[in-house]
Design an enzyme around this catalytic site. Sequence first.
Site, PDB file in Angstrom:
ATOM      1  N   HIS A 221       1.084  15.782 -26.498  1.00 34.00           N
ATOM      2  CA  HIS A 221       1.026  14.380 -26.080  1.00 34.00           C
ATOM      3  C   HIS A 221      -0.223  13.647 -26.568  1.00 34.00           C
ATOM      4  O   HIS A 221      -0.227  12.420 -26.604  1.00 34.00           O
ATOM      5  CB  HIS A 221       1.135  14.289 -24.557  1.00 34.00           C
ATOM      6  CG  HIS A 221       2.530  14.470 -24.058  1.00 34.00           C
ATOM      7  ND1 HIS A 221       3.233  15.638 -24.257  1.00 34.00           N
ATOM      8  CD2 HIS A 221       3.357  13.647 -23.379  1.00 34.00           C
ATOM      9  CE1 HIS A 221       4.436  15.517 -23.707  1.00 34.00           C
ATOM     10  NE2 HIS A 221       4.531  14.312 -23.180  1.00 34.00           N
TER      11      HIS A 221
ATOM     12  N   GLU B 172      -3.805  17.287 -11.624  1.00 33.23           N
ATOM     13  CA  GLU B 172      -4.092  17.566 -13.030  1.00 33.23           C
ATOM     14  C   GLU B 172      -5.578  17.819 -13.276  1.00 33.23           C
ATOM     15  O   GLU B 172      -6.191  17.290 -14.192  1.00 33.23           O
ATOM     16  CB  GLU B 172      -3.617  16.399 -13.905  1.00 33.23           C
ATOM     17  CG  GLU B 172      -3.453  16.779 -15.365  1.00 33.23           C
ATOM     18  CD  GLU B 172      -2.803  15.682 -16.179  1.00 33.23           C
ATOM     19  OE1 GLU B 172      -2.008  16.019 -17.057  1.00 33.23           O
ATOM     20  OE2 GLU B 172      -3.096  14.493 -15.930  1.00 33.23           O
TER      21      GLU B 172
ATOM     22  N   LYS C  86       8.166  22.998 -14.647  1.00 31.06           N
ATOM     23  CA  LYS C  86       7.222  21.915 -14.382  1.00 31.06           C
ATOM     24  C   LYS C  86       6.818  21.879 -12.916  1.00 31.06           C
ATOM     25  O   LYS C  86       5.636  21.704 -12.592  1.00 31.06           O
ATOM     26  CB  LYS C  86       7.806  20.567 -14.793  1.00 31.06           C
ATOM     27  CG  LYS C  86       6.824  19.424 -14.510  1.00 31.06           C
ATOM     28  CD  LYS C  86       7.149  18.154 -15.231  1.00 31.06           C
ATOM     29  CE  LYS C  86       6.064  17.104 -15.001  1.00 31.06           C
ATOM     30  NZ  LYS C  86       6.313  15.848 -15.746  1.00 31.06           N
TER      31      LYS C  86
ATOM     32  N   ARG D  48      -2.360  21.962 -14.829  1.00 28.66           N
ATOM     33  CA  ARG D  48      -1.334  20.975 -15.169  1.00 28.66           C
ATOM     34  C   ARG D  48      -1.572  20.335 -16.528  1.00 28.66           C
ATOM     35  O   ARG D  48      -0.658  19.777 -17.136  1.00 28.66           O
ATOM     36  CB  ARG D  48      -1.259  19.906 -14.073  1.00 28.66           C
ATOM     37  CG  ARG D  48      -0.103  18.931 -14.264  1.00 28.66           C
ATOM     38  CD  ARG D  48       0.116  18.036 -13.057  1.00 28.66           C
ATOM     39  NE  ARG D  48       1.163  17.073 -13.316  1.00 28.66           N
ATOM     40  CZ  ARG D  48       1.669  16.230 -12.427  1.00 28.66           C
ATOM     41  NH1 ARG D  48       1.197  16.236 -11.184  1.00 28.66           N
ATOM     42  NH2 ARG D  48       2.614  15.379 -12.747  1.00 28.66           N
TER      43      ARG D  48
ATOM     44  N   LYS E 108       3.743  11.459 -11.232  1.00 31.96           N
ATOM     45  CA  LYS E 108       2.936  10.533 -12.017  1.00 31.96           C
ATOM     46  C   LYS E 108       3.680   9.208 -12.162  1.00 31.96           C
ATOM     47  O   LYS E 108       4.871   9.187 -12.475  1.00 31.96           O
ATOM     48  CB  LYS E 108       2.659  11.090 -13.410  1.00 31.96           C
ATOM     49  CG  LYS E 108       1.628  12.190 -13.460  1.00 31.96           C
ATOM     50  CD  LYS E 108       1.369  12.549 -14.908  1.00 31.96           C
ATOM     51  CE  LYS E 108       0.325  13.636 -15.045  1.00 31.96           C
ATOM     52  NZ  LYS E 108       0.083  13.969 -16.467  1.00 31.96           N
TER      53      LYS E 108
ATOM     54  N   ASN F   8       0.308  18.553 -21.205  1.00 29.26           N
ATOM     55  CA  ASN F   8      -0.083  17.573 -22.210  1.00 29.26           C
ATOM     56  C   ASN F   8       0.124  18.094 -23.635  1.00 29.26           C
ATOM     57  O   ASN F   8      -0.175  17.384 -24.603  1.00 29.26           O
ATOM     58  CB  ASN F   8      -1.555  17.184 -22.018  1.00 29.26           C
ATOM     59  CG  ASN F   8      -1.936  15.932 -22.782  1.00 29.26           C
ATOM     60  OD1 ASN F   8      -1.191  14.960 -22.789  1.00 29.26           O
ATOM     61  ND2 ASN F   8      -3.095  15.959 -23.425  1.00 29.26           N
TER      62      ASN F   8
ATOM     63  N   ARG G 261       0.799  -1.226   0.000  1.00 31.88           N
ATOM     64  CA  ARG G 261       0.000   0.000   0.000  1.00 31.88           C
ATOM     65  C   ARG G 261       0.838   1.285   0.000  1.00 31.88           C
ATOM     66  O   ARG G 261       0.353   2.342   0.391  1.00 31.88           O
ATOM     67  CB  ARG G 261      -0.973   0.002   1.174  1.00 31.88           C
ATOM     68  CG  ARG G 261      -2.015  -1.099   1.064  1.00 31.88           C
ATOM     69  CD  ARG G 261      -3.001  -1.077   2.195  1.00 31.88           C
ATOM     70  NE  ARG G 261      -4.010  -2.123   2.005  1.00 31.88           N
ATOM     71  CZ  ARG G 261      -4.874  -2.488   2.941  1.00 31.88           C
ATOM     72  NH1 ARG G 261      -4.858  -1.908   4.122  1.00 31.88           N
ATOM     73  NH2 ARG G 261      -5.747  -3.442   2.703  1.00 31.88           N
TER      74      ARG G 261
ATOM     75  N   GLU H 256      11.035  17.768 -24.805  1.00 32.43           N
ATOM     76  CA  GLU H 256      10.210  17.983 -23.614  1.00 32.43           C
ATOM     77  C   GLU H 256      10.534  19.324 -22.955  1.00 32.43           C
ATOM     78  O   GLU H 256       9.664  19.959 -22.364  1.00 32.43           O
ATOM     79  CB  GLU H 256      10.401  16.841 -22.617  1.00 32.43           C
ATOM     80  CG  GLU H 256       9.702  15.549 -23.014  1.00 32.43           C
ATOM     81  CD  GLU H 256       8.191  15.600 -22.818  1.00 32.43           C
ATOM     82  OE1 GLU H 256       7.663  16.652 -22.398  1.00 32.43           O
ATOM     83  OE2 GLU H 256       7.532  14.581 -23.080  1.00 32.43           O
TER      84      GLU H 256
ATOM     85  N   HIS I 216       9.962   8.783 -27.691  1.00 30.40           N
ATOM     86  CA  HIS I 216       8.861   9.552 -27.112  1.00 30.40           C
ATOM     87  C   HIS I 216       8.978  11.036 -27.470  1.00 30.40           C
ATOM     88  O   HIS I 216       8.004  11.662 -27.880  1.00 30.40           O
ATOM     89  CB  HIS I 216       8.841   9.372 -25.600  1.00 30.40           C
ATOM     90  CG  HIS I 216       7.791  10.195 -24.921  1.00 30.40           C
ATOM     91  ND1 HIS I 216       6.440   9.968 -25.084  1.00 30.40           N
ATOM     92  CD2 HIS I 216       7.885  11.271 -24.089  1.00 30.40           C
ATOM     93  CE1 HIS I 216       5.746  10.851 -24.380  1.00 30.40           C
ATOM     94  NE2 HIS I 216       6.595  11.652 -23.776  1.00 30.40           N
TER      95      HIS I 216
ATOM     96  N   HIS J 296       1.014  10.086 -27.941  1.00 29.86           N
ATOM     97  CA  HIS J 296       0.706   8.782 -27.358  1.00 29.86           C
ATOM     98  C   HIS J 296       0.006   7.879 -28.373  1.00 29.86           C
ATOM     99  O   HIS J 296       0.223   6.660 -28.394  1.00 29.86           O
ATOM    100  CB  HIS J 296      -0.160   8.944 -26.116  1.00 29.86           C
ATOM    101  CG  HIS J 296       0.602   9.458 -24.934  1.00 29.86           C
ATOM    102  ND1 HIS J 296      -0.016   9.881 -23.783  1.00 29.86           N
ATOM    103  CD2 HIS J 296       1.935   9.607 -24.727  1.00 29.86           C
ATOM    104  CE1 HIS J 296       0.895  10.273 -22.914  1.00 29.86           C
ATOM    105  NE2 HIS J 296       2.080  10.126 -23.468  1.00 29.86           N
TER     106      HIS J 296
END
Length: 379
Positions: free
Chosen positions: A258, A247, A237, A251, A152, A255, A130, A194, A275, A262
């Site tokens: 992206h 997000e 960032k 935030r 993330k 993206n 956990r 990026e 990427h 993706h």
Amino acid sequence: MDGMVHLPLIFDGQESPASEVWVGRDLLTSDTGPIQRPVKDWLAGRLLFIVSSPTVMGWHGGKLEALRRCADRTVFLSVPDGERAKSIDHAHELWQAMLEAGGKRDSRLVTFGGGSVGDLGGFVAACFVRGIEYAQIPTTLLAQVDASLGGKTAIDMPQGKNLVGAFLQPKFVLSDTRVLETLPPPELRAGLVEAVKKAALLDDGALFVEMEERLDDLLAGDPETVARVVAGAARLKLDVVARDVRESGLRKVLNFGHTLAHALEQQLGYRGLRHGEAVAYGMLFALRLASRRGGVADDMVIRLPQMLRRFELPDLPTEAMTLEGLMAAMGRDKKASRAGLTWVLPAGLGKHRFDSDLKTTWVASELESFLDDPWDGLG
């Protein structure tokens, strides 16, 4: 140790106990760096799991000796390079190995590698008994400027990228820019994309201007210039993350590029485009949409493509994808809602807007033209 920068993440005016970020050369081997105090205290008496790949360990494993000495015991957990590491099967293998090694709630986990290793290792830490504390030591430029920051974590599913994950802020991030000196030029350029993403839309574009002025040095991998960009992109960032951890609003600007990126990666089976290269094409497509809508400053239509042209992007492997497949993949994007996609569109240098009103048929038409010539009308 040259020019170390410390960037603590601040939430709502209060310093967070997580995400102390250090950027500088030789952080892993310095006698006066963060490993000698805060990291040492964090690891003292603990069982330490280090998640990495054989490739990264072969290049840089020797630099972890000081880190290993901080812990009571160290267990190395090996994962593949690249996106294929981010599967439920590999996560299960790591959890099983951690249990067999005697992992407990007070164990520590450190990821040592690129963005995929960080995503997988963070997800494993978030779920193991956990949740245990973890940290990131990113070894690629892309991970140092983006993937290691913000909390993330995720693994991929057959339907798309990062569809299962959790938010877990790393206790700290050590971005030792010395390790970037072994990056091949294409990896360096992919990582710089990026940084461009943030620089173009945030902070009035000040970092973008600096990157324009020092682009020759950046592309040549000049250590001082690269370190300045890593620190600058990280600062941008972290500022966004601190204001929108989950997000729910601002935030989402991160993206930018992206949504299509993706989908491209998923359609190509995570082969053929790095990427950062996919994100570059995603930014060009978002810029195209913004331009067609008449909501972007003219200089942005010129300056962003001009910079990305210098990155020597590989041609889009259009023979390996279909328009229908790309549209379906974008519809499954983890940031999509029942109302559809929210596009992050550039409005000018340092400016952006969110647009949820783009009709699917219109986007598909624009994407079809884009696949024929991604640079048409830009730059």
